[in-house]
Enzyme design. Structure first.
Site, PDB file in Angstrom:
ATOM      1  N   SER A  14       0.787  -1.250   0.148  1.00 25.60           N
ATOM      2  CA  SER A  14      -0.051   0.029  -0.095  1.00 25.60           C
ATOM      3  C   SER A  14       0.823   1.188  -0.054  1.00 25.60           C
ATOM      4  CB  SER A  14      -0.921   0.023   1.267  1.00 25.60           C
ATOM      5  OG  SER A  14      -1.957  -0.940   1.192  1.00 25.60           O
ATOM      6  N   THR A  42       0.997  -7.031   2.035  1.00 22.37           N
ATOM      7  CA  THR A  42       0.319  -7.835   2.925  1.00 22.37           C
ATOM      8  C   THR A  42      -1.271  -7.520   3.125  1.00 22.37           C
ATOM      9  OG1 THR A  42       2.301  -7.809   4.467  1.00 22.37           O
ATOM     10  CG2 THR A  42       0.082  -8.159   5.711  1.00 22.37           C
ATOM     11  N   CYS A  48      -5.580  -7.514   5.823  1.00 21.73           N
ATOM     12  CA  CYS A  48      -6.495  -6.718   5.989  1.00 21.73           C
ATOM     13  C   CYS A  48      -7.797  -7.293   5.068  1.00 21.73           C
ATOM     14  CB  CYS A  48      -6.622  -5.204   5.754  1.00 21.73           C
ATOM     15  SG  CYS A  48      -4.992  -4.597   6.155  1.00 21.73           S
ATOM     16  N   LYS A  52     -10.749  -9.524   6.524  1.00 19.09           N
ATOM     17  CA  LYS A  52     -12.129  -9.056   6.613  1.00 19.09           C
ATOM     18  C   LYS A  52     -13.192  -9.706   5.818  1.00 19.09           C
ATOM     19  CE  LYS A  52     -14.843  -5.715   8.472  1.00 19.09           C
ATOM     20  NZ  LYS A  52     -14.783  -4.416   8.176  1.00 19.09           N
ATOM     21  N   GLY A 175      -0.548 -16.918  20.584  1.00 16.37           N
ATOM     22  CA  GLY A 175      -0.292 -15.274  20.660  1.00 16.37           C
ATOM     23  C   GLY A 175      -1.493 -14.701  21.286  1.00 16.37           C
ATOM     24  N   GLU A 182      -8.179 -12.102  16.305  1.00 19.35           N
ATOM     25  CA  GLU A 182      -9.204 -11.917  15.096  1.00 19.35           C
ATOM     26  C   GLU A 182      -9.482 -13.118  14.394  1.00 19.35           C
ATOM     27  OE1 GLU A 182      -8.540  -7.374  13.493  1.00 19.35           O
ATOM     28  OE2 GLU A 182      -7.120  -9.066  12.818  1.00 19.35           O
ATOM     29  N   ARG A 199       1.077 -16.219  26.615  1.00 20.34           N
ATOM     30  CA  ARG A 199       1.829 -16.381  27.943  1.00 20.34           C
ATOM     31  C   ARG A 199       1.703 -15.356  28.731  1.00 20.34           C
ATOM     32  NH1 ARG A 199       7.517 -14.688  25.196  1.00 20.34           N
ATOM     33  NH2 ARG A 199       7.031 -12.410  24.525  1.00 20.34           N
ATOM     34  N   THR A 311      -2.231  -0.236   7.403  1.00 20.48           N
ATOM     35  CA  THR A 311      -2.308   0.270   6.013  1.00 20.48           C
ATOM     36  C   THR A 311      -2.601   1.729   5.751  1.00 20.48           C
ATOM     37  OG1 THR A 311      -2.845  -1.892   5.287  1.00 20.48           O
ATOM     38  CG2 THR A 311      -3.650  -0.223   3.677  1.00 20.48           C
ATOM     39  N   ALA A 341      -9.103  -0.418  14.476  1.00 21.52           N
ATOM     40  CA  ALA A 341     -10.109  -1.526  14.835  1.00 21.52           C
ATOM     41  C   ALA A 341      -9.394  -2.800  14.910  1.00 21.52           C
ATOM     42  CB  ALA A 341     -11.177  -1.434  13.788  1.00 21.52           C
ATOM     43  N   GLU A 440     -25.608   5.991  20.653  1.00 20.04           N
ATOM     44  CA  GLU A 440     -25.923   7.112  21.420  1.00 20.04           C
ATOM     45  C   GLU A 440     -25.487   7.215  22.699  1.00 20.04           C
ATOM     46  OE1 GLU A 440     -30.166   6.785  22.704  1.00 20.04           O
ATOM     47  OE2 GLU A 440     -30.230   4.852  21.777  1.00 20.04           O
TER      48      GLU A 440
END
Length: 453
Positions: A14, A42, A48, A52, A175, A182, A199, A311, A341, A440
């Site tokens: 990118s 990547t 990403c 996603k 990890g 994710e 760990r 990115t 995020a 809200e």
């Protein structure tokens, strides 16, 4: 001295692509670019974008459960990984083609090969050909890191997840960072039995402590076997998979073991040190605020510099480089208050200071609420969301915002604008709520739950 190019970019991710395209199309520079694998880097090829799309795919099982609760007569069959992967591969090929086409339209000469730095103004291609350039931009990104231990040759990384021939039935993820979390949520949503070792004492180190705990609890509620304070001692291949000996005595057999234990810059064998470019102990390229290295003609952007490895940040750094070097407008990439995020389930959106960081700087007020949202409540799910603002007690500026909820990534993008502009808590209070929504709550938090610092 006459150079072959005004700019030669090493790396087609990118940041490198943005810099190459802008330098050629907007500054009229003669630009060459070398990429040894696939255009897009990547993010597009193994980060990403495919991640996603897998997040979307993994959410449908929950969505169909909700649909039944809302009166829909739906019955889900099994997830067809082969069909999904075919469409995924086609989409990545399409995006790669767009990157390549945009470079060609801008007049960038592309070399589909590895390139290394020979000296301050020369790059060497894999076939031995050398190209000279007034400026060299290093944008080679990073790669997953796997520690050396007995059996480490049996593990995979995030690079290989998208290339599964078939989904594993049982996977161990090692990890506690955002990549590990994710993929734990994604694979769990796709029906894989997921165990996660970390760990440390809590996942997502470096993020807001309250949000970390909230996400860990949600992951466990979904059936992810999250084992904290645990690590791998050794892995052996056995008849029915991979036998893993763990530090907590929870030895078990898995079909795959995925390591997501950090990433390292791709500077090995690149020739940078020989050319006089200083590297940090981590292997990252050392740069100043304008992305210039210790060699004046060589610059670096993106993950290879290990500043903020996102990115959109690499893209901003690439654009700032072009402004500085080719347009005579010295520009620093702005690394302050960058929203981000984490695409766990639920998502985690964050911008600005954590509660712990704010407490270390001085008095701060914490406004927070956790509740079961309307959609989940009606469907009979116990999911809870978290909304949190960190406010400077003296200036009243909102220093940080942390959201754990479905679509938190979308929400934090908009909250990030207000916080970047210097909005105060009273600015949030003056904003009329959009009802009924989860967001809200950000403008109806009246009293602090605690004061820190």
């Amino acid at each position: 001295m006459a150079f072959d190019y005004d700019l030669f970019v090493i790396g087609g991710g990118s940041g490198g692509v943005r810099a190459a395209r802008l330098a050629a199309s907007e500054a009229g520079a003669r630009v060459g670019l070398a990429e040894e694998y696939r255009m897009g880097g990547t993010c597009v090829i193994r980060g990403c974008v495919p991640k996603k799309l897998m997040v979307f795919a993994s959410g449908f099982a929950h969505a169909m459960q909700d649909a039944r609760a809302y009166g829909w007569d739906v019955n889900a069959g099994g997830f067809d990984w082969t069909a999904f992967r075919g469409k995924l591969d086609a989409e990545l090929t399409r995006l790669e083609g767009i990157y390549r086409t945009n470079l060609e339209k801008a007049g960038v000469e592309i070399f589909d090969t590895r390139a290394t730095v020979a000296d301050a103004h020369t790059v060497r291609l894999a076939d031995g050909t050398e190209k000279t350039a007034r400026h060299i931009l290093v944008a080679v990104g990073g790669r997953p890191f796997v520690p050396d231990f007995p059996g480490s040759e049996h593990v995979i990384t995030s690079n290989e997840v998208f290339r599964f021939d078939a989904l594993p039935k049982r996977i161990l993820i090692v990890g506690g960072g955002y990549i590990a979390c994710e993929f734990a949520c994604i694979l769990n949503g796709l029906g894989v039995e997921v165990t996660q070792y970390y760990r440390g004492a809590q996942i997502l180190r470096g993020f807001d402590e309250e949000a970390r705990g909230h996400i860990a609890g949600a992951m466990q509620d979904q059936g992810i076997d999250l084992r904290l304070g645990c690590n791998v001692q050794r892995i052996d291949r056995v008849e029915d998979g991979l036998w893993v000996k763990s530090t907590d005595g929870h030895d078990a057999v898995y079909d795959q073991v995925l390591y997501a234990t950090g990433r390292v810059p791709n500077t090995d064998g690149l020739g940078l040190e020989h050319a006089g470019v200083r590297l940090r102990d981590s292997g990252a390229v050392e740069v100043d605020g304008y992305s210039q290295t210790s060699v004046p003609s060589i610059y670096a952007v993106g993950d290879v510099t290990d500043r903020i490895n996102l990115t959109p940040v690499a893209i901003r750094e690439g654009a700032a480089f072009v402004e500085t070097v080719f347009k005579g407008n010295p520009t620093r990439a702005d690394h302050a208050l960058v929203p981000g995020a984490v695409f766990t389930r639920p998502e985690f959106g964050t911008v600005g200071l954590t509660e712990e960081e704010a407490a270390a700087r001085g008095p701060a007020e914490i406004y927070a609420t956790a509740f079961r949202p309307m959609q989940s409540g009606f469907a009979g799910r116990s999911d809870r969301v978290l909304m949190k603002l960190v406010v400077c007690a003296e200036t009243r500026k909102v220093l940080g915002c942390h959201i754990v909820a479905d679509h938190a990534g979308e929400m934090i993008q908009l909250a990030g604008i207000a916080i970047k502009m210097g909005a105060t808590k009273e600015d949030f209070d003056r904003t009329v709520a959009v009802h009924p929504t989860m967001a809200e709550e950000l403008v109806t938090l009246k009293a602090p739950v605690r004061t820190v610092g």
